[in-house]
Enzyme design. Structure first.
Site, PDB file in Angstrom:
ATOM      1  N   ALA A  94     -21.366  29.236   6.565  1.00 45.51           N
ATOM      2  CA  ALA A  94     -20.486  29.003   5.434  1.00 45.51           C
ATOM      3  C   ALA A  94     -21.340  29.049   4.166  1.00 45.51           C
ATOM      4  CB  ALA A  94     -19.794  27.657   5.575  1.00 45.51           C
ATOM      5  N   GLY A 137     -20.247  28.317  10.663  1.00 39.65           N
ATOM      6  CA  GLY A 137     -18.853  28.710  10.450  1.00 39.65           C
ATOM      7  C   GLY A 137     -18.549  30.071  11.035  1.00 39.65           C
ATOM      8  N   GLU A 140     -17.900  29.502  14.620  1.00 41.21           N
ATOM      9  CA  GLU A 140     -16.593  28.837  14.728  1.00 41.21           C
ATOM     10  C   GLU A 140     -15.455  29.823  14.507  1.00 41.21           C
ATOM     11  OE1 GLU A 140     -17.251  24.295  13.322  1.00 41.21           O
ATOM     12  OE2 GLU A 140     -17.839  25.800  11.832  1.00 41.21           O
ATOM     13  N   GLU A 160     -25.658  23.516  11.935  1.00 43.51           N
ATOM     14  CA  GLU A 160     -25.294  22.556  10.885  1.00 43.51           C
ATOM     15  C   GLU A 160     -26.199  21.333  10.858  1.00 43.51           C
ATOM     16  OE1 GLU A 160     -23.199  24.098  12.899  1.00 43.51           O
ATOM     17  OE2 GLU A 160     -21.436  24.806  11.802  1.00 43.51           O
TER      18      GLU A 160
END
Lengths: 286, 342
Positions: A94, A137, A140, A160
């Site tokens: 992200a 992300g 994900e 993360e």
């Protein structure tokens, strides 16, 4: 991509009306290239296009992603959707700069990342064609899709923890269900990546292809899916997803109800008649 | 007895084997594709017996014939229910005859599951459940097909009203309610309902050429006997979605890598290996085995915390059994346990 920048809503004003003369929908988006592929143009392809950021997911990109998905959902010709990136990166994470200074109050109050799960609400089948990095992300996003095809050099990870946070878009839930506790814990707690081969052995991805063949193979899978009844396909996808939402007994009941309901469709009658008569079925999505 | 003589004689391969000897051989091997092709799915018992044993009197009372067990010199009181079923061959195997084997026998339809077959399956399972000697059950098919699907002709014209109102397929999950362990020995095709039948079992052993698939989508429907639920839990989302949405099949090797089957064997060794596994299981306490199976299945019905609670309650309960006392004493005394299923 000058045309893309001109046509992005931010630069052209409230409506993209200036872009009507531009070619297809690939020019409506700043962060994506969106097209239809396949002999029957029935496979929607959404390609992440932020090369300088290795396709890092920012709010703008996710908003465009949702628009593209809405558009393909409504399109009666599209039977399957593919999300892909570049050969180097599917999505390397992200956009950290965007979020680093957010407070808890802003996150919770503003429901940060709430709209990032749109992919998981799509009713048509979505295939993630992952070349290169699918991290954080990006991993994900791939896991929100129904099927993951990986290129030989793909890498998956949830780093993360190295940034002092945790996955926030389903990583801890979907990864664990896919690869089991030990590997999921290892990945989430160390930030370590796994290769495409390890991902296949662990059950996260179902196929691996050479880098240059990946997208065409994903499109081939999409065409196979799009050749079936779109109505019944949506029911099949709903049933499989129910496996993650209820007990086995309840899931079996739900599957049974959907199965019974297929007998109310024209496509069930046509499909079974075609099988018995040894001919090709002509589905009408009805 | 006549049967014993028959079985003795059937040991050697002779060109001039009498019908009785042929039957004996067929009884021993119990293959549905035995030379006695009596077209079990079509004829009545009387007609078939005449074809095989011309000039002889039919057995009384007439029994629907399956496989090769119809020749009238063989006594009716076979210890195994081979002659009671039209779609199955049902026997007990193992040195201690403690493994029940149910073999699907609809060769012309590649063992496609029809209502009649599933009803007989349930009868056979009831019988083995009640039998105090049987400790494990095996379900298998032919070398070519475990079960290549459900009978499409039977269902193609059903309406939603008939399906929902008649609770179509309700009784097809009997296998998943059996309290004794069930092993699916899968050679060849396990597709659609056949794959679902295998997945209802506790353990799946596959032959090297086995293929698994859920091709219902190609027929305009979806799996209706647990395929979407059990396959997803077994192989994960990506492969389950791929199989269910494309109808594509996977090989035995892929199935093992994905976690759907636990062992692969050569085609001709599969059933004996499954029986060996069944004997291993049947050698333990049947009472405690049922509790172990119940606990494993609970993993799919509740959260981890609740599942652990349930397992703990069952575990504590084992200490009320003689078999726990015997099993642990035998361990401590370094001797073989003698379980009493009590």
């Amino acid at each position: 991509q000058p045309l893309a920048r001109l046509c992005s809503p931010q630069l052209a004003g409230a409506s993209p009306v200036n872009c009507r003369n531009a070619r297809e929908s690939s020019t409506q988006f700043q962060y994506l290239v969106v097209e239809k592929k396949g002999a029957k143009q029935n496979v929607g392809v959404i390609q992440l296009n932020r090369p300088k950021a290795l396709n890092a997911l920012c709010n703008g990109l996710m908003n465009e992603m949702n628009q593209a998905l809405d558009s393909f959902e409504k399109d009666p010709h599209v039977g399957a959707i593919i999300i892909t990136g570049s050969e180097k990166a599917f999505a390397a994470g992200a956009d950290i700069k965007e979020m680093q200074n957010s407070t808890f109050q802003e996150c919770y109050g503003g429901n940060f990342l709430a709209h990032w799960n749109r992919v998981s609400l799509v009713r048509k089948p979505v295939i993630a064609a992952v070349n290169g990095y699918a991290l954080g992300g990006g991993c994900e996003l791939a896991m929100m899709c129904d099927i993951i095809y990986a290129g030989e050099k793909a890498q998956f990870g949830q780093p993360e923890i190295l940034l002092g946070t945790i996955p926030g878009a389903g990583g801890t839930q979907r990864l664990t269900r896919a690869v089991g506790k030990s590997l999921a814990m290892e990945m989430v707690l160390t930030g370590d990546r796994i290769s495409a081969q390890e991902a296949k052995e662990a059950g996260l991805v179902s196929k691996i292809y050479p880098v240059e063949k990946l997208l065409e193979e994903a499109i081939r899978c999409g065409e196979k899916i799009a050749g079936n009844s779109k109505l019944v396909t949506a029911m099949a996808k709903e049933a499989v997803n129910a496996a993650f939402e209820m007990t086995l007994t309840e899931g079996n009941k739900m599957e049974k109800r959907l199965f019974h309901a297929t007998f109310a469709t024209d496509d069930q009658k046509e499909g079974m008649a075609a099988f018995v008569e040894k001919r090709k079925a002509k589905f009408t999505d009805h």
